[in-house]
Design a protein around this motif. Structure first.
Motif, short mmCIF file in Angstrom:
data_model
loop_
_atom_site.label_atom_id
_atom_site.label_comp_id
_atom_site.label_asym_id
_atom_site.label_seq_id
_atom_site.Cartn_x
_atom_site.Cartn_y
_atom_site.Cartn_z
N TYR A 2 0.86 -8.33 2.50
CA TYR A 2 0.30 -9.67 2.35
C TYR A 2 0.52 -10.47 3.64
O TYR A 2 1.62 -10.51 4.19
CB TYR A 2 0.96 -10.40 1.18
N GLU A 49 -7.21 -8.10 -3.98
CA GLU A 49 -7.27 -7.84 -5.42
C GLU A 49 -6.20 -8.62 -6.17
O GLU A 49 -6.44 -9.13 -7.27
CB GLU A 49 -7.14 -6.34 -5.67
N GLN A 96 0.80 -1.21 0.00
CA GLN A 96 0.00 0.00 0.00
C GLN A 96 0.85 1.28 0.00
O GLN A 96 0.43 2.30 -0.49
CB GLN A 96 -0.93 0.04 1.22
N THR A 145 -4.30 -4.30 -3.59
CA THR A 145 -4.36 -4.92 -2.27
C THR A 145 -4.15 -6.43 -2.39
O THR A 145 -4.27 -7.00 -3.48
CB THR A 145 -5.71 -4.65 -1.60
N ALA A 195 -10.22 -2.66 2.13
CA ALA A 195 -9.55 -2.62 0.84
C ALA A 195 -8.31 -1.74 0.85
O ALA A 195 -7.38 -1.96 0.10
CB ALA A 195 -10.52 -2.15 -0.24
N HIS A 196 -8.30 -0.73 1.70
CA HIS A 196 -7.24 0.26 1.58
C HIS A 196 -6.37 0.41 2.83
O HIS A 196 -5.64 1.37 2.96
CB HIS A 196 -7.86 1.63 1.25
N PRO A 210 -3.78 3.98 -3.01
CA PRO A 210 -3.02 2.76 -2.70
C PRO A 210 -2.94 1.84 -3.91
O PRO A 210 -3.83 1.85 -4.77
CB PRO A 210 -3.83 2.12 -1.57
N GLY A 244 -1.04 4.95 2.12
CA GLY A 244 -2.26 4.20 1.82
C GLY A 244 -3.40 4.57 2.75
O GLY A 244 -4.56 4.60 2.36
N ARG A 259 -11.58 2.94 -5.37
CA ARG A 259 -10.77 3.98 -4.75
C ARG A 259 -11.31 5.38 -5.04
O ARG A 259 -11.26 6.24 -4.18
CB ARG A 259 -9.32 3.88 -5.25
#
Length: 670
Positions: free
Chosen positions: A63, A562, A29, A559, A57-58, A556, A33, A458
């Motif tokens: 990970y 995504e 991010q 993710t 999401a943001h 960002p 982010g 976003r």
């Protein structure tokens, strides 16, 4: 096999798994982010539901170990897939020659029934248990994908495989008759591959009425699979209609500002075509009953019916208009951009990747199979419509779009124009190219809609003018978008190249297109150039140049969620692009058999047809492998109850019959 042998044989998969697990950066991010949400205002309400989506999401987090393991597993399975399907030469030849296959007749029933049973089970789960609902849906769809891989264990020789036949409504001759061949194989696998990805992406962006969403996703999956494998026209029509309901609901509930208008437009267009097709089915069944004295809706039996010339043409159009609407082809395409723009991201992915292919597949299977005479005589005219109204028109309209999602929607009109062109030309190369292009379009356009959903989540806008210079703040996203763009325009090495190349070659060599084949080829080649123009234009405007809009300065990057959704599609772009033979070899025999049968039967149908009476083509006009499973109307017994001797006779005659069919095709060509 020793551990050392396993490592030696599967080291590429192990290496890919390790690389996939360690490749993502620890913080995708970036430091800014957490501030991305400051600039979110308004929007169209596409598939953003609830403020908690921003946090998921943001959030500025990398990970997790599980997500890294997921990426590594996807990479390893992709390499294993290529190793498994790599042509093995003698072994595959021996299996095809001896006919030794391990087919479980109920496999297709399980693939269809599993999502329907899952949809019913979802109704009994309390709607407050969101994690259970999501997890159960993904588990059912994932199990369906794993089960569908069993289809790849059987060589796709000429004829039907995994055939299951049960009497359903005997008084009307309606049977549960499902089977696949080398053509429908990849479309079934495309469906089971795309559905879990679309569901996973949907759960990341949709936060309301999750129970209803899970039901729709599962119900839609079962209906789409049923449409691809049904060989009874009543059964096919049933699944064709059932598909419409969950997609109508998905657009109507989780769509954008004009979702009701788009949903109603989809429903009206599809129902209009469906009523025409139903009228054609009823007339065809009635004509067959007059000839044989028995009712049947079985596709194999009805393929022998030659209607009077005028009725034949009317029924061809009744079926084909329904399929052209679903594709969609110009001028019945206008429902598609509205449906795509208003649909949630997951709905757009399924609609583009799978549902549109049911129209192209159905034209190949039913319009060309039941009415080869009109399909042959109208080929040049229909090819002209596919180029002018599909490839060229779709590309020019896409070029002028300011909404990137609407641009991708119109690009589907152009890409599916290529698919229909390959079918209209009726050459082995063109048909193979059309089938592989159906799969290619599902992969690349599905990925494009996921990528559009990423930027919409976003900024809550899809206007191209709102972006510029995104590559500076979202380098991973820009790279993925560029890869999928290359696939969409058919750059060599990506999946889009081989399909378009085979279609263009087939168009040039087509006998059905006659003197117009050269003109059609030039038009198809021009469409490739136009595709590069409109796709590369939007890439330049969105990702390069100065970063002038302050709302884009802290966006960002991709993710973990995504990235996991996009990874299988990105990998498949290169798998198909670099190893197309593992896909083409599986469909080759079925395509050649379909091509030879079309040439013979279209010629025979023209000779047999008159203006007043329907007639039956002799059984020996068709390959015994094609007629395997057809009802024996004279004795009133279906193939499901046929004796072993009769079945063995047909199996033994299949290869000989296909040779004779090819010989008659050569005579018809001369």
């Amino acid at each position: 096999m020793s551990a050392l042998d396993l490592v030696t044989q599967y080291w590429p998969a192990l290496a890919a798994g390790v690389v996939g697990a360690i490749l993502p950066p620890s913080d995708v991010q970036g430091a800014d982010g957490a501030h991305a949400g400051d600039d979110h205002h308004g929007g169209h309400g596409d598939d953003h539901h609830g403020d908690d989506h921003h946090g998921e999401a943001h959030a500025a987090a990398g990970y997790t170990p599980w997500q890294r393991a997921g990426l590594g597993l996807i990479a390893a399975l992709t390499v294993l897939f290529v190793q498994w399907l790599w042509p093995s030469g003698a072994a595959a030849e021996a299996a095809g020659a001896t006919g030794a296959t391990d087919e479980w007749p109920s496999l297709l029933n399980v693939l269809i029934g599993l999502p329907f049973v899952g949809a019913a089970a979802v109704l009994f789960v309390p709607r407050q248990l969101l994690s259970l609902l999501r997890g159960f849906t993904l588990a059912v769809l994932g199990a369906g994908f794993l089960a569908s891989l069993w289809l790849l264990t059987v060589p796709m020789t000429v004829g039907w495989h995994f055939q299951s036949i049960k009497e359903w409504i005997p008084t009307l001759g309606i049977r549960w008759h499902v089977a696949i061949d080398g053509i429908s194989l990849w479309l079934v696998l495309l469906t089971t591959f795309i559905a879990p990805i679309a569901a996973y992406a949907s759960f990341g962006s949709i936060k309301s009425r999750i129970k209803e969403l899970c039901f729709c996703l599962l119900f839609l999956q079962g209906a789409m699979l049923g449409a691809f494998v049904a060989l009874d026209l009543f059964l096919f029509f049933l699944f064709w209609e059932l598909m419409l309901v969950p997609m109508f609901v998905m657009i109507g509930i989780w769509g954008g500002v004009e979702k009701i208008k788009a949903a109603i437009k989809l429903f009206v267009y599809t129902m209009a075509g469906s009523m025409l097709m139903l009228a054609g089915i009823v007339y065809l069944v009635w004509a067959n009953q007059k000839l044989t004295g028995a009712y049947t809706f079985d596709y194999l039996a009805l393929s022998r019916v030659v209607l009077p010339r005028s009725a034949q043409m009317l029924c061809f159009w009744a079926f084909s208009i329904a399929f052209f609407i679903k594709v969609p082809m110009w001028p019945v395409h206008t429902w598609l951009p509205d449906a795509h723009v208003q649909a949630p991201t997951g709905g757009s992915v399924i609609l583009a990747a799978v549902m549109l292919k049911i129209g192209t597949y159905a034209y190949l299977r039913f319009s060309m199979g039941l009415f080869p005479g009109p399909a042959s005589s109208l080929a040049a005219n229909l090819a002209g419509i596919a180029i002018l109204g599909g490839v060229i028109y779709g590309a020019l309209v896409a070029w002028k779009q300011s909404d990137v999602k609407r641009l991708v929607a119109y690009s589907s009109v152009a890409h599916l124009g290529y698919v229909m062109l390959g079918l209209f030309g009726v050459t082995p190369s063109g048909i193979q190219g059309a089938v592989i292009q159906m799969v290619n379009h599902g992969v690349s356009t599905g990925a494009l809609f996921l990528l559009v959903g990423v930027i919409y989540d976003r900024r809550h806008t899809r206007e191209v003018s709102e972006f510029g210079g995104l590559a500076k703040v979202m380098p991973v996203y820009a790279t993925l978008f560029l890869i999928v763009t290359f696939a969409s325009v058919g750059v060599p090495g990506t999946n889009g190249f081989i399909g378009e190349f085979m279609i263009i070659m087939g168009t040039y060599a087509s006998e059905r297109l006659g003197t117009f084949s050269g003109i059609h080829t030039i038009g198809a080649a021009a469409g490739v150039i136009l595709a590069a123009v409109y796709m590369l234009s939007v890439v330049q405007k969105m990702f390069f140049g100065p970063l002038t809009n302050p709302k884009n300065k802290h966006l960002p990057d991709v993710t973990p969620r995504e990235g996991l959704a996009l990874a299988p599609l990105i990998l498949m772009i290169f798998v198909i692009g670099l190893f197309p033979a593992i896909f083409l070899d599986r469909m080759k025999e079925s395509v050649l058999s379909t091509y030879n049968q079309f040439k013979v039967v279209s010629g025979q149908a023209i000779l047999f047809a008159d203006e007043r009476n329907a007639k039956l083509l002799p059984e020996d006009t068709f390959s015994p492998a094609f007629l395997k499973g057809a009802p024996s109307l004279g004795s009133g017994e279906g193939a499901a109850g046929a004796g072993e001797d009769e079945q063995a006779r047909r199996d033994r005659g299949a290869r000989r019959g296909d040779g004779a069919l090819a010989a008659r095709a050569g005579e018809a060509a001369r």
